[in-house]
Write a protein that holds these residues in place. Structure first.
Motif, PDB file in Angstrom:
ATOM      1  N   THR A  63      36.798  41.661  49.307  1.00  0.00           N
ATOM      2  CA  THR A  63      35.845  42.595  49.906  1.00  0.00           C
ATOM      3  C   THR A  63      34.755  42.961  48.909  1.00  0.00           C
ATOM      4  OG1 THR A  63      37.192  44.517  49.291  1.00  0.00           O
ATOM      5  CG2 THR A  63      37.540  43.565  51.498  1.00  0.00           C
ATOM      6  N   HIS A  64      35.110  42.943  47.622  1.00  0.00           N
ATOM      7  CA  HIS A  64      34.162  43.300  46.573  1.00  0.00           C
ATOM      8  C   HIS A  64      34.478  42.524  45.295  1.00  0.00           C
ATOM      9  CE1 HIS A  64      34.396  46.814  49.212  1.00  0.00           C
ATOM     10  NE2 HIS A  64      33.149  47.078  48.857  1.00  0.00           N
ATOM     11  N   LEU A  65      33.443  42.259  44.513  1.00  0.00           N
ATOM     12  CA  LEU A  65      33.598  41.773  43.141  1.00  0.00           C
ATOM     13  C   LEU A  65      32.842  42.756  42.259  1.00  0.00           C
ATOM     14  CD1 LEU A  65      33.101  37.913  43.415  1.00  0.00           C
ATOM     15  CD2 LEU A  65      35.231  39.174  43.164  1.00  0.00           C
ATOM     16  N   ILE A  66      33.503  43.225  41.210  1.00  0.00           N
ATOM     17  CA  ILE A  66      32.899  44.236  40.353  1.00  0.00           C
ATOM     18  C   ILE A  66      32.959  43.808  38.891  1.00  0.00           C
ATOM     19  CG2 ILE A  66      33.369  46.124  41.949  1.00  0.00           C
ATOM     20  CD1 ILE A  66      35.822  46.853  40.249  1.00  0.00           C
ATOM     21  N   ASN A  67      32.120  44.444  38.084  1.00  0.00           N
ATOM     22  CA  ASN A  67      32.069  44.131  36.660  1.00  0.00           C
ATOM     23  C   ASN A  67      32.774  45.171  35.801  1.00  0.00           C
ATOM     24  OD1 ASN A  67      30.435  41.795  37.020  1.00  0.00           O
ATOM     25  ND2 ASN A  67      28.695  43.125  37.343  1.00  0.00           N
ATOM     26  N   LYS A  68      33.039  46.347  36.361  1.00  0.00           N
ATOM     27  CA  LYS A  68      33.740  47.384  35.592  1.00  0.00           C
ATOM     28  C   LYS A  68      34.668  48.163  36.517  1.00  0.00           C
ATOM     29  CE  LYS A  68      29.847  50.472  35.895  1.00  0.00           C
ATOM     30  NZ  LYS A  68      28.494  50.386  35.680  1.00  0.00           N
ATOM     31  N   LEU A  69      35.786  48.563  35.989  1.00  0.00           N
ATOM     32  CA  LEU A  69      36.833  49.219  36.765  1.00  0.00           C
ATOM     33  C   LEU A  69      36.359  50.512  37.414  1.00  0.00           C
ATOM     34  CD1 LEU A  69      39.733  48.823  37.612  1.00  0.00           C
ATOM     35  CD2 LEU A  69      40.447  50.009  35.550  1.00  0.00           C
ATOM     36  N   LEU A  70      35.474  51.228  36.773  1.00  0.00           N
ATOM     37  CA  LEU A  70      34.976  52.483  37.324  1.00  0.00           C
ATOM     38  C   LEU A  70      34.315  52.295  38.690  1.00  0.00           C
ATOM     39  CD1 LEU A  70      34.831  55.478  36.699  1.00  0.00           C
ATOM     40  CD2 LEU A  70      32.689  55.079  35.504  1.00  0.00           C
TER      41      LEU A  70
END
Length: 79
Positions: A63-70
């Motif tokens: 559903t999402h790809l992110i670069n930082k856990l926050l």
């Protein structure tokens, strides 16, 4: 074990969560994404700061790809 959703279902049971539509699966491997998809999690979030690159993670359903856990906080608080 991954990519089977057994660990997700066990965590849900321990936390008294009845539906995977209330779960966010976050991980840095393609197996993590496969497990979240197999379990039917509402959010299947790949994080690109771990074992796999964004290009590799994009190959799996998510559903999402992110670069930082926050960024997970932003995603789940949008609902």
């Amino acid at each position: 074990g991954r990519p089977h959703p057994d660990m997700i279902f066990k965590a849900m049971k321990l936390a008294s969560v009845k539906s995977a539509s209330e779960v966010a699966k976050v991980g840095d491997t393609t197996s993590d994404l496969l497990a979240g998809t197999s379990a039917g999690c509402k959010y299947v979030i790949g994080i690109t700061t771990g074992a796999f690159t964004k290009k590799e993670l994009q190959k799996e359903k998510h559903t999402h790809l992110i670069n930082k856990l926050l960024d997970v906080v932003k995603i789940v608080s949008e609902q």
